[in-house]
Motif scaffolding. Sequence first.
Motif, PDB file in Angstrom:
ATOM      1  N   SER A  21       0.840  -1.208   0.000  1.00 43.97           N
ATOM      2  CA  SER A  21       0.000   0.000   0.000  1.00 43.97           C
ATOM      3  C   SER A  21       0.870   1.250   0.000  1.00 43.97           C
ATOM      4  CB  SER A  21      -0.950   0.008   1.198  1.00 43.97           C
ATOM      5  OG  SER A  21      -0.253   0.223   2.419  1.00 43.97           O
ATOM      6  N   GLY A  22       2.038   1.183   0.633  1.00 42.60           N
ATOM      7  CA  GLY A  22       2.972   2.297   0.581  1.00 42.60           C
ATOM      8  C   GLY A  22       3.506   2.513  -0.819  1.00 42.60           C
ATOM      9  N   HIS A  23       3.744   1.428  -1.536  1.00 40.26           N
ATOM     10  CA  HIS A  23       4.223   1.532  -2.918  1.00 40.26           C
ATOM     11  C   HIS A  23       3.175   2.191  -3.799  1.00 40.26           C
ATOM     12  CE1 HIS A  23       5.068  -0.128  -7.034  1.00 40.26           C
ATOM     13  NE2 HIS A  23       6.262   0.349  -6.712  1.00 40.26           N
ATOM     14  N   ALA A  24       1.914   1.782  -3.635  1.00 42.34           N
ATOM     15  CA  ALA A  24       0.836   2.389  -4.421  1.00 42.34           C
ATOM     16  C   ALA A  24       0.719   3.882  -4.124  1.00 42.34           C
ATOM     17  CB  ALA A  24      -0.480   1.680  -4.132  1.00 42.34           C
ATOM     18  N   ALA A  25       0.795   4.234  -2.831  1.00 42.00           N
ATOM     19  CA  ALA A  25       0.739   5.647  -2.456  1.00 42.00           C
ATOM     20  C   ALA A  25       1.943   6.401  -3.012  1.00 42.00           C
ATOM     21  CB  ALA A  25       0.683   5.773  -0.937  1.00 42.00           C
ATOM     22  N   GLY A  26       3.115   5.762  -2.928  1.00 37.81           N
ATOM     23  CA  GLY A  26       4.336   6.400  -3.416  1.00 37.81           C
ATOM     24  C   GLY A  26       4.300   6.679  -4.902  1.00 37.81           C
ATOM     25  N   GLN A  51       6.940   0.102   7.249  1.00 41.74           N
ATOM     26  CA  GLN A  51       6.620  -0.791   6.133  1.00 41.74           C
ATOM     27  C   GLN A  51       6.063  -0.004   4.950  1.00 41.74           C
ATOM     28  OE1 GLN A  51       4.437  -3.352   9.046  1.00 41.74           O
ATOM     29  NE2 GLN A  51       5.106  -5.014   7.709  1.00 41.74           N
ATOM     30  N   MET A  52       5.168   0.941   5.209  1.00 43.71           N
ATOM     31  CA  MET A  52       4.656   1.761   4.117  1.00 43.71           C
ATOM     32  C   MET A  52       5.756   2.677   3.572  1.00 43.71           C
ATOM     33  SD  MET A  52       0.673   2.616   5.056  1.00 43.71           S
ATOM     34  CE  MET A  52       1.013   3.662   6.464  1.00 43.71           C
ATOM     35  N   ALA A  53       6.644   3.151   4.452  1.00 39.69           N
ATOM     36  CA  ALA A  53       7.761   3.978   3.995  1.00 39.69           C
ATOM     37  C   ALA A  53       8.654   3.204   3.030  1.00 39.69           C
ATOM     38  CB  ALA A  53       8.576   4.472   5.185  1.00 39.69           C
ATOM     39  N   LEU A  54       8.825   1.897   3.282  1.00 39.78           N
ATOM     40  CA  LEU A  54       9.621   1.062   2.381  1.00 39.78           C
ATOM     41  C   LEU A  54       9.006   1.051   0.977  1.00 39.78           C
ATOM     42  CD1 LEU A  54      11.858  -0.998   1.782  1.00 39.78           C
ATOM     43  CD2 LEU A  54      10.345  -2.773   2.696  1.00 39.78           C
ATOM     44  N   GLY A  55       7.674   0.892   0.921  1.00 40.72           N
ATOM     45  CA  GLY A  55       6.999   0.921  -0.372  1.00 40.72           C
ATOM     46  C   GLY A  55       7.132   2.270  -1.055  1.00 40.72           C
ATOM     47  N   VAL A  56       7.067   3.348  -0.269  1.00 37.16           N
ATOM     48  CA  VAL A  56       7.235   4.696  -0.823  1.00 37.16           C
ATOM     49  C   VAL A  56       8.629   4.855  -1.421  1.00 37.16           C
ATOM     50  CG1 VAL A  56       7.400   7.148  -0.230  1.00 37.16           C
ATOM     51  CG2 VAL A  56       5.520   5.773   0.678  1.00 37.16           C
ATOM     52  N   LEU A  57       9.661   4.408  -0.699  1.00 38.12           N
ATOM     53  CA  LEU A  57      11.030   4.518  -1.192  1.00 38.12           C
ATOM     54  C   LEU A  57      11.204   3.775  -2.517  1.00 38.12           C
ATOM     55  CD1 LEU A  57      13.094   4.068   2.102  1.00 38.12           C
ATOM     56  CD2 LEU A  57      12.862   6.165   0.755  1.00 38.12           C
ATOM     57  N   ARG A  58      10.598   2.610  -2.622  1.00 36.34           N
ATOM     58  CA  ARG A  58      10.697   1.855  -3.875  1.00 36.34           C
ATOM     59  C   ARG A  58      10.039   2.616  -5.022  1.00 36.34           C
ATOM     60  NH1 ARG A  58       7.020  -3.277  -5.332  1.00 36.34           N
ATOM     61  NH2 ARG A  58       7.555  -3.405  -7.551  1.00 36.34           N
ATOM     62  N   ALA A  59       8.844   3.154  -4.781  1.00 36.98           N
ATOM     63  CA  ALA A  59       8.136   3.891  -5.826  1.00 36.98           C
ATOM     64  C   ALA A  59       8.911   5.123  -6.267  1.00 36.98           C
ATOM     65  CB  ALA A  59       6.744   4.281  -5.335  1.00 36.98           C
ATOM     66  N   LEU A  60       9.485   5.824  -5.311  1.00 39.11           N
ATOM     67  CA  LEU A  60      10.269   7.016  -5.646  1.00 39.11           C
ATOM     68  C   LEU A  60      11.501   6.642  -6.465  1.00 39.11           C
ATOM     69  CD1 LEU A  60      10.079   8.899  -2.220  1.00 39.11           C
ATOM     70  CD2 LEU A  60       8.889   9.523  -4.335  1.00 39.11           C
ATOM     71  N   ALA A  61      12.155   5.542  -6.098  1.00 38.87           N
ATOM     72  CA  ALA A  61      13.334   5.100  -6.848  1.00 38.87           C
ATOM     73  C   ALA A  61      12.962   4.724  -8.278  1.00 38.87           C
ATOM     74  CB  ALA A  61      13.991   3.916  -6.138  1.00 38.87           C
ATOM     75  N   GLU A  62      11.827   4.044  -8.439  1.00 39.50           N
ATOM     76  CA  GLU A  62      11.373   3.652  -9.773  1.00 39.50           C
ATOM     77  C   GLU A  62      11.067   4.869 -10.645  1.00 39.50           C
ATOM     78  OE1 GLU A  62       9.247  -0.596  -8.493  1.00 39.50           O
ATOM     79  OE2 GLU A  62       8.051   1.240  -8.677  1.00 39.50           O
ATOM     80  N   ALA A  63      10.605   5.951  -9.996  1.00 39.11           N
ATOM     81  CA  ALA A  63      10.266   7.171 -10.735  1.00 39.11           C
ATOM     82  C   ALA A  63      11.457   8.111 -10.889  1.00 39.11           C
ATOM     83  CB  ALA A  63       9.119   7.894 -10.028  1.00 39.11           C
ATOM     84  N   GLY A  64      12.601   7.730 -10.334  1.00 37.45           N
ATOM     85  CA  GLY A  64      13.774   8.589 -10.415  1.00 37.45           C
ATOM     86  C   GLY A  64      13.677   9.832  -9.552  1.00 37.45           C
ATOM     87  N   ARG A  65      12.845   9.776  -8.502  1.00 40.33           N
ATOM     88  CA  ARG A  65      12.643  10.940  -7.625  1.00 40.33           C
ATOM     89  C   ARG A  65      13.579  10.848  -6.412  1.00 40.33           C
ATOM     90  NH1 ARG A  65       8.021  13.965  -7.726  1.00 40.33           N
ATOM     91  NH2 ARG A  65       9.273  15.260  -6.323  1.00 40.33           N
ATOM     92  N   ASP A  66      14.867  11.059  -6.620  1.00 41.31           N
ATOM     93  CA  ASP A  66      15.808  11.015  -5.503  1.00 41.31           C
ATOM     94  C   ASP A  66      15.857  12.341  -4.753  1.00 41.31           C
ATOM     95  OD1 ASP A  66      17.038  12.565  -7.389  1.00 41.31           O
ATOM     96  OD2 ASP A  66      18.859  11.350  -7.539  1.00 41.31           O
ATOM     97  N   ASP A  67      14.940  13.266  -5.128  1.00 43.14           N
ATOM     98  CA  ASP A  67      14.885  14.572  -4.465  1.00 43.14           C
ATOM     99  C   ASP A  67      13.881  14.602  -3.326  1.00 43.14           C
ATOM    100  OD1 ASP A  67      12.868  14.183  -6.471  1.00 43.14           O
ATOM    101  OD2 ASP A  67      12.349  16.309  -6.326  1.00 43.14           O
TER     102      ASP A  67
END
Length: 312
Positions: free
Chosen positions: A212-217, A235-251
Motif C-alpha cells: 500500500s505504501g508503494h501504491a501511495a508512493g 513498512q509503508m515507507a519502504l513501499g514509498v522509497l521503492r516507488a520514488l526510486a522507480e520514478a527517479g525521484r531522488d529529491d
Amino acid sequence: MADVAAAAGVSGQTVSRVVNASPRVDPETRIRVEAAMADLGYRPHRAARALRTGRSGTIGVIVATLSTVGNSRMLEAVASAAARRDLAVTLVALAGRADVGAAFDRLHDLGVDGAVVLNEATAIAEGVTPPAGLALVAVDSPGGAFATVQSDHAGGAEAATRRLRDAGRRTVAHVAGPAGSFAATERERGWRAAHDGAPVPEPVRGDWGAASGHAAGRALAADPAVDAVFAANDQMALGVLRALAEAGRDDVAVIGFDDVADAADYRPPLTTVRQDFDALGEAAVAALAATLDGAPATRTVVPTTLIARASG
C-alpha cells in the motif's frame, strides 16, 4: 514448602515470601532458601497457589492481527514483561467484531486474571462489555473505564514532520494508516499540527503494508510539488522509497514510524520515529497488575524518539 523451610532453617512464611518475590526477605536468607529449593527440586504448584490467592497467574492478550510490526512487537513485549513477573500468557486472535464477546468469555472461562487488548483490537472491542471481574488494559485506545497505554504517536509524528519542514521541504505529504486506527489517527494529527495551521494536502491512506505504501508512493512521485513524505509506519515507507526510486525521484525526503529492525538497511537508510515497545509492554502489564490490585484506571503515554538517518 515445609521441607524447604526445614532445610533452610527458616519458617514456612519466609519460604512463601521468597516464592512470591516479597521484598521482606534479607538477601542472605533469600539465597539460602533458593538453594534449598534447588536442592530439593521444589517448584510452586500454580493450581494450589490459585486456590489460595484467587489469582491464576495467567493473563490474556487479545489481538486483531500479527501481520503488522506494531502488533507482533507489542505481543513480544507484553509476553516478556509477563514472564518477568512469572505470569503465563494466553493469546486470543480476533477475526472480527463478532468474535470480541466470545473472546472475552473464553478468557473469563479460562480463569485469566485480566487481559491486555492490543492496538487495532481496541477499536474492534470498543463498546463491548467484558464479563464481570475481567480486568482490562488497552494499548492504543482513546480511553474509557479501563487503563490505557500508548506511544506518543502525535508527538513523534509532529517531530518528524517539523524536521522535514525545518529542512525547507515545501510539501510534506502523508501516507496515513487505516481509517479507524487510533495510532493512525494520532500520527495524522501530529503531521497536521506541525504545519501550524497552514493548508496540507489530503493524506493518501494505506493499510500498514509495504504494497500500500508503494501504491501511495507512485501517486506521490507523479506530483512534482511533493518533495517530502511522512509515512505512518516503516513498512509503508519502504513501499514509498521503492516507488520514488522507480520514478527517479531522488529529491524526495522520506520519514517513517516504528524504527523496525531493518530500517537502517533500507536504501537509503530510513529516518524514522522509534517506539519503545519494551517500555510499552512493561507499562501494559504493570497497569494490569495495578488494576487487579484495585487501582483506578490510568493513562500512560510512552515517549518516542526521532532517529535521524539518510532518507530524511
